[in-house]
Design a protein around this motif. Structure first.
Motif, PDB file in Angstrom:
ATOM      1  N   GLN A 149       0.805  -1.453  -0.260  1.00  0.00           N
ATOM      2  CA  GLN A 149      -0.349   0.147  -0.214  1.00  0.00           C
ATOM      3  C   GLN A 149       0.881   0.908  -0.034  1.00  0.00           C
ATOM      4  OE1 GLN A 149      -3.328  -0.384   2.431  1.00  0.00           O
ATOM      5  NE2 GLN A 149      -3.750   1.438   2.436  1.00  0.00           N
ATOM      6  N   SER A 150      -0.065   1.928  -0.815  1.00  0.00           N
ATOM      7  CA  SER A 150       0.930   3.445  -0.829  1.00  0.00           C
ATOM      8  C   SER A 150       2.861   3.039  -1.356  1.00  0.00           C
ATOM      9  CB  SER A 150       0.870   4.702   0.115  1.00  0.00           C
ATOM     10  OG  SER A 150      -0.434   4.574   0.009  1.00  0.00           O
ATOM     11  N   ALA A 151       3.079   2.053  -1.898  1.00  0.00           N
ATOM     12  CA  ALA A 151       4.908   2.059  -2.422  1.00  0.00           C
ATOM     13  C   ALA A 151       5.212   2.036  -3.477  1.00  0.00           C
ATOM     14  CB  ALA A 151       4.795   0.306  -1.658  1.00  0.00           C
ATOM     15  N   PHE A 152       4.337   2.726  -4.430  1.00  0.00           N
ATOM     16  CA  PHE A 152       5.044   2.459  -5.574  1.00  0.00           C
ATOM     17  C   PHE A 152       5.424   3.847  -6.084  1.00  0.00           C
ATOM     18  CE2 PHE A 152       3.444  -1.531  -4.491  1.00  0.00           C
ATOM     19  CZ  PHE A 152       5.784  -2.629  -4.299  1.00  0.00           C
ATOM     20  N   ASN A 153       5.756   3.992  -6.855  1.00  0.00           N
ATOM     21  CA  ASN A 153       6.241   4.953  -7.977  1.00  0.00           C
ATOM     22  C   ASN A 153       5.792   5.155  -9.415  1.00  0.00           C
ATOM     23  OD1 ASN A 153       8.944   6.428  -6.236  1.00  0.00           O
ATOM     24  ND2 ASN A 153       8.159   7.844  -6.484  1.00  0.00           N
ATOM     25  N   ALA A 154       5.699   3.851  -9.722  1.00  0.00           N
ATOM     26  CA  ALA A 154       5.212   3.744 -10.920  1.00  0.00           C
ATOM     27  C   ALA A 154       4.748   1.880 -10.500  1.00  0.00           C
ATOM     28  CB  ALA A 154       6.208   3.773 -11.859  1.00  0.00           C
ATOM     29  N   VAL A 155       3.536   1.632 -11.700  1.00  0.00           N
ATOM     30  CA  VAL A 155       2.869   0.786 -11.572  1.00  0.00           C
ATOM     31  C   VAL A 155       2.488   0.424 -12.707  1.00  0.00           C
ATOM     32  CG1 VAL A 155       0.626  -0.458 -11.529  1.00  0.00           C
ATOM     33  CG2 VAL A 155       1.953   0.350  -9.534  1.00  0.00           C
ATOM     34  N   SER A 156       3.273  -1.036 -13.724  1.00  0.00           N
ATOM     35  CA  SER A 156       3.147  -1.101 -15.056  1.00  0.00           C
ATOM     36  C   SER A 156       2.434  -2.465 -15.000  1.00  0.00           C
ATOM     37  CB  SER A 156       4.488  -1.946 -15.757  1.00  0.00           C
ATOM     38  OG  SER A 156       4.471  -2.596 -16.571  1.00  0.00           O
ATOM     39  N   ALA A 157       1.158  -2.556 -16.085  1.00  0.00           N
ATOM     40  CA  ALA A 157       0.259  -3.356 -15.699  1.00  0.00           C
ATOM     41  C   ALA A 157       0.028  -3.278 -17.433  1.00  0.00           C
ATOM     42  CB  ALA A 157      -1.547  -3.174 -15.373  1.00  0.00           C
ATOM     43  N   GLN A 158       0.741  -4.305 -18.035  1.00  0.00           N
ATOM     44  CA  GLN A 158       0.552  -4.482 -20.065  1.00  0.00           C
ATOM     45  C   GLN A 158      -0.220  -5.947 -20.041  1.00  0.00           C
ATOM     46  OE1 GLN A 158       2.389  -2.212 -21.374  1.00  0.00           O
ATOM     47  NE2 GLN A 158       2.953  -1.275 -18.990  1.00  0.00           N
ATOM     48  N   ALA A 159      -0.880  -5.297 -21.120  1.00  0.00           N
ATOM     49  CA  ALA A 159      -1.632  -6.479 -21.628  1.00  0.00           C
ATOM     50  C   ALA A 159      -2.802  -7.455 -21.057  1.00  0.00           C
ATOM     51  CB  ALA A 159      -0.253  -7.584 -22.634  1.00  0.00           C
ATOM     52  N   ILE A 160      -3.479  -6.907 -19.258  1.00  0.00           N
ATOM     53  CA  ILE A 160      -3.723  -7.403 -18.240  1.00  0.00           C
ATOM     54  C   ILE A 160      -5.634  -7.267 -18.650  1.00  0.00           C
ATOM     55  CG2 ILE A 160      -3.837  -8.197 -15.849  1.00  0.00           C
ATOM     56  CD1 ILE A 160      -1.178  -7.292 -15.981  1.00  0.00           C
ATOM     57  N   LEU A 161      -6.140  -6.512 -18.599  1.00  0.00           N
ATOM     58  CA  LEU A 161      -7.438  -6.148 -18.610  1.00  0.00           C
ATOM     59  C   LEU A 161      -8.231  -7.102 -18.845  1.00  0.00           C
ATOM     60  CD1 LEU A 161      -7.039  -2.004 -17.827  1.00  0.00           C
ATOM     61  CD2 LEU A 161      -7.178  -3.911 -16.252  1.00  0.00           C
ATOM     62  N   HIS A 162      -8.034  -7.056 -20.363  1.00  0.00           N
ATOM     63  CA  HIS A 162      -9.106  -8.249 -21.497  1.00  0.00           C
ATOM     64  C   HIS A 162      -9.042  -9.425 -21.110  1.00  0.00           C
ATOM     65  CE1 HIS A 162      -4.872  -8.017 -23.441  1.00  0.00           C
ATOM     66  NE2 HIS A 162      -5.014  -9.756 -22.989  1.00  0.00           N
ATOM     67  N   VAL A 163      -8.144  -9.956 -20.089  1.00  0.00           N
ATOM     68  CA  VAL A 163      -8.607 -10.951 -19.795  1.00  0.00           C
ATOM     69  C   VAL A 163      -9.532 -11.156 -18.502  1.00  0.00           C
ATOM     70  CG1 VAL A 163      -6.039 -12.105 -20.407  1.00  0.00           C
ATOM     71  CG2 VAL A 163      -6.420 -11.367 -17.949  1.00  0.00           C
ATOM     72  N   PHE A 164     -10.170 -10.465 -18.115  1.00  0.00           N
ATOM     73  CA  PHE A 164     -11.320  -9.805 -16.686  1.00  0.00           C
ATOM     74  C   PHE A 164     -12.172  -9.682 -17.320  1.00  0.00           C
ATOM     75  CE2 PHE A 164      -7.300  -7.987 -13.867  1.00  0.00           C
ATOM     76  CZ  PHE A 164      -7.310  -9.275 -13.368  1.00  0.00           C
ATOM     77  N   THR A 165     -12.945  -9.516 -15.951  1.00  0.00           N
ATOM     78  CA  THR A 165     -14.840  -9.643 -16.231  1.00  0.00           C
ATOM     79  C   THR A 165     -15.235  -7.828 -16.118  1.00  0.00           C
ATOM     80  OG1 THR A 165     -14.873  -9.507 -14.070  1.00  0.00           O
ATOM     81  CG2 THR A 165     -15.499 -11.479 -15.680  1.00  0.00           C
ATOM     82  N   PHE A 166     -15.743  -7.112 -16.418  1.00  0.00           N
ATOM     83  CA  PHE A 166     -15.150  -5.640 -16.669  1.00  0.00           C
ATOM     84  C   PHE A 166     -15.102  -5.698 -14.105  1.00  0.00           C
ATOM     85  CE2 PHE A 166     -17.580  -1.954 -14.584  1.00  0.00           C
ATOM     86  CZ  PHE A 166     -16.988  -1.375 -15.107  1.00  0.00           C
ATOM     87  N   GLN A 167     -15.801  -6.099 -13.439  1.00  0.00           N
ATOM     88  CA  GLN A 167     -15.437  -6.208 -12.269  1.00  0.00           C
ATOM     89  C   GLN A 167     -13.759  -6.987 -11.857  1.00  0.00           C
ATOM     90  OE1 GLN A 167     -17.847  -4.819 -10.274  1.00  0.00           O
ATOM     91  NE2 GLN A 167     -15.972  -4.565  -8.935  1.00  0.00           N
TER      92      GLN A 167
END
Length: 277
Positions: A149-167
């Motif tokens: 929690q509140s530990a990072f200056n940058a978060v990388s999330a590449q090619a992930i969201l499309h494998v999730f449901t909307f929720q």
């Protein structure tokens, strides 16, 4: 800046890191894919041997973020680290391993990266956190229990969201917001519904989520393709600021090939997004 996902594999960085020729590199990628196939889900990028090419460095925000790697207090969280390709790229670009945390659902893909894909290379000594961040805090608080929690200056999330449901995508982004320091930046990409003309793209569901026995993965649950509008609205609603979401369309034969993978529901491409806390 053109992403690399719609172009032939660029193995120059991988060959430099491993000391392999391009022919040997493709053989190594194939071996890693077949090892994955034994027990794990083979995603499209794995099937097409795209995982030897870094992704994070193709994001428009990467060059600005990379300039901070020499700052001894600059910390990065890479989500969906898979085989560790992007982690190794960031380290090769000057990020100290002690300032990098990698995370995924479990360690299985990363282990194949260490023992097969990058065999003979030094191990990645970054902090490793395995667990599902695409769940509400009340379900599994991976962030708090791992001091994220509140530990990072940058978060990388590449090619992930499309494998999730909307929720799941909403829960995942909410968890990222918790992980960022004030003014920290999220940068990422996802397969998306895009527009070919002035008509706004329409977000939609597509093929089911692979379960492979994983907790919190319900058989038959459908994944979600965001549009620029839907992702912008979601990020803003979760409290992110400086939200930028850009479309990049797939071109030519690659676009025709990929439409079938995404249920022929309309034009597809990539969203490149960034946002601040």
């Amino acid at each position: 800046m053109a992403m690399r996902f719609d172009t032939p594999r660029d193995l120059r960085w991988f060959c430099t890191q491993t000391g392999l020729s391009e022919t040997a590199a493709i053989e190594r990628l194939t071996t890693a894919r077949e090892k994955t196939r034994e027990t794990l889900h083979v995603y499209k990028c794995v099937e097409e041997l795209m995982f030897g090419t870094p992704r994070a460095d193709s994001h428009p925000a990467y060059e600005t973020i990379k300039h901070q790697f020499s700052n001894p207090s600059f910390t990065v969280l890479e989500l969906g680290c898979c085989y560790g390709t992007d982690a190794r790229k960031m380290i090769s670009d000057g990020l100290a391993s002690s300032n990098l945390t990698v995370s995924d659902l479990h360690s299985a893909y990363f282990d194949i990266g260490e023992t097969v894909l990058f065999a003979g290379c030094p191990p990645v000594t970054a902090t490793k956190v395995w667990g599902d961040l695409a769940v509400p805090v009340s379900t599994t608080d991976v962030v708090a229990t791992n001091n994220l929690q509140s530990a990072f200056n940058a978060v990388s999330a590449q090619a992930i969201l499309h494998v999730f449901t909307f929720q799941q995508s909403s829960d995942f982004l909410a968890q990222i917001h918790r992980c960022l320091k004030p003014n920290g930046i999220l940068f990422g990409t996802c397969v998306a519904a895009v527009s070919l003309d002035s008509t706004p793209a329409v977000s939609r569901e597509w093929g089911v989520i692979p379960t492979k026995g994983l907790e919190n993965r319900t058989e038959g649950t459908r994944r979600y393709l965001h549009s620029r509008d839907s992702l912008t609205k979601l990020l803003t609603g979760l409290g992110f600021t400086n939200v930028v979401v850009e479309e990049e369309k797939w071109q030519g034969s690659s676009a025709q090939h990929q439409v079938g993978e995404f249920d022929q529901g309309g034009p597809i491409g990539w969203l490149l997004f960034s946002a601040s806390k």
